[in-house]
Enzyme design. Structure first.
Site, PDB file in Angstrom:
ATOM      1  N   HIS A 132      44.364  35.438  43.395  1.00  0.00           N
ATOM      2  CA  HIS A 132      43.617  36.665  44.027  1.00  0.00           C
ATOM      3  C   HIS A 132      44.737  37.448  44.929  1.00  0.00           C
ATOM      4  CE1 HIS A 132      39.741  35.136  42.746  1.00  0.00           C
ATOM      5  NE2 HIS A 132      39.857  34.191  43.738  1.00  0.00           N
TER       6      HIS A 132
HETATM    7 ZN   LIG Z   1      38.050  29.921  43.030  1.00  0.00          ZN
END
Ligand SMILES: [Zn+2]
Length: 315
Positions: A132
């Protein structure tokens, strides 16, 4: 016996009280390693240890200077881990006890990638899989885009050519929106991502038909269904990786039932079966492989990390 495990005791987080603020097990990696220590007599033969923290100079290959600079402030760190309370911690303490372990594990992903490519090996890093992290920001507990950095730095060093085929099999419960963002226009890097679209960061954008290897799942999916979908969907992607020079496997253990962030419903054995299936498929392809541990927020997560490592060293 070409396969290796990358680990350092420096991977553990040392923020006092972090366990109480976040479901992440701060000692997950050393607990996993201790299991292996007890069960694998010649563990030292498999062990590679990263020596250096990934410094800003290196991280600038993929991250903006502004973003890296912002991490000297507790408020910026608190935002990435979504723990508002951390903004009250002194930044020096957070740098040492939270960011340094992540810098070390980022360096571990580079070490794993270099070893895998040079030796045609399968290498598991006990950290990493920070899928992320974007060029200009971190999200969802991910600060540094370790896999993207490994690709970029390997291209610069000549270990990988710009058009060498590189694959990412992302089976963490969350979609790898950060990793995706680095390679959206790079046809050399292909991604298979099976993820719960009902949790952060949600469904991928674009026409479903344009992204044949994005496989959204619903919250609560059972292990039987999960493994059936995986066995149906993964083979076609593997067909595209026959000449791959490097394949990452993001083996997030947050697919385990009871994981508050993953919200899928796989039993312990289902997760082990998943890892065995993927690693056997990759072994059959005979391509260099890097396994990353990515997310996993239950008290059982470290045991799954150890199980995956055992499968790898026994291959
Ligand atoms: Zn995750």
């Amino acid at each position: 016996m070409n396969n290796r495990l990358v680990y350092s005791e420096g991977y553990d987080f040392a923020v006092a009280g972090l366990d109480k603020l976040h479901p992440f097990d701060a000692k997950k990696f050393s607990k996993a390693w201790n299991i292996l220590n007890d069960e694998i007599p010649d563990l030292v033969e498999y062990h590679l240890s990263p020596k250096e923290l990934a410094a800003d100079e290196l991280l600038k290959l993929i991250h903006t200077s502004e973003y890296l600079k912002s991490l000297s402030q507790s408020t910026a760190i608190a935002k990435v881990v979504e723990l508002g309370l951390l903004r009250f911690f002194p930044s020096g303490i957070l740098a040492r006890s939270l960011l340094d372990p992540i810098r070390l594990a980022t360096s571990g992903t580079l070490l794993a990638s270099q070893y895998a490519v040079k030796n045609q090996a399968m290498v598991m890093n006990f950290g990493g899989g920070y899928h992320h992290a974007f060029s200009n920001r971190g999200e969802g507990f991910c600060f540094f885009a370790d896999a993207a950095l490994a690709i970029k730095s390997s291209r610069i060093s000549g270990l990988l050519q710009q058009n060498d085929n590189v694959g990412m099999i992302d089976l963490d419960a969350h979609r790898g929106n950060g990793f995706e963002s680095f390679f959206i226009d790079d046809s050399s890097v292909s991604i298979f991502d099976m993820y719960n679209f009902q949790v952060y960061p949600g469904l991928h954008s674009g026409d479903v038909d344009d992204y044949p290897y994005m496989v959204p799942l619903q919250s609560g999916m059972s292990g039987e269904s999960y493994l059936r979908v995986l066995r149906e969907e993964l083979p076609a992607f593997l067909e595209t990786l026959k000449d791959a020079k490097l394949v990452f496997y993001n083996a997030g253990t947050d697919v385990l039932a009871g994981d508050r962030l993953g919200r899928l419903n796989l039993s312990f054995q289902h997760v082990v079966e998943r890892d065995r299936y993927v690693l056997e498929q990759l072994k059959a392809l005979a391509v260099p492989v890097v396994v990353l541990t990515s997310g996993g927020y239950t008290s059982e997560s470290y045991k799954l990390v150890a199980e995956c490592a055992k499968i790898l060293v026994n291959m």
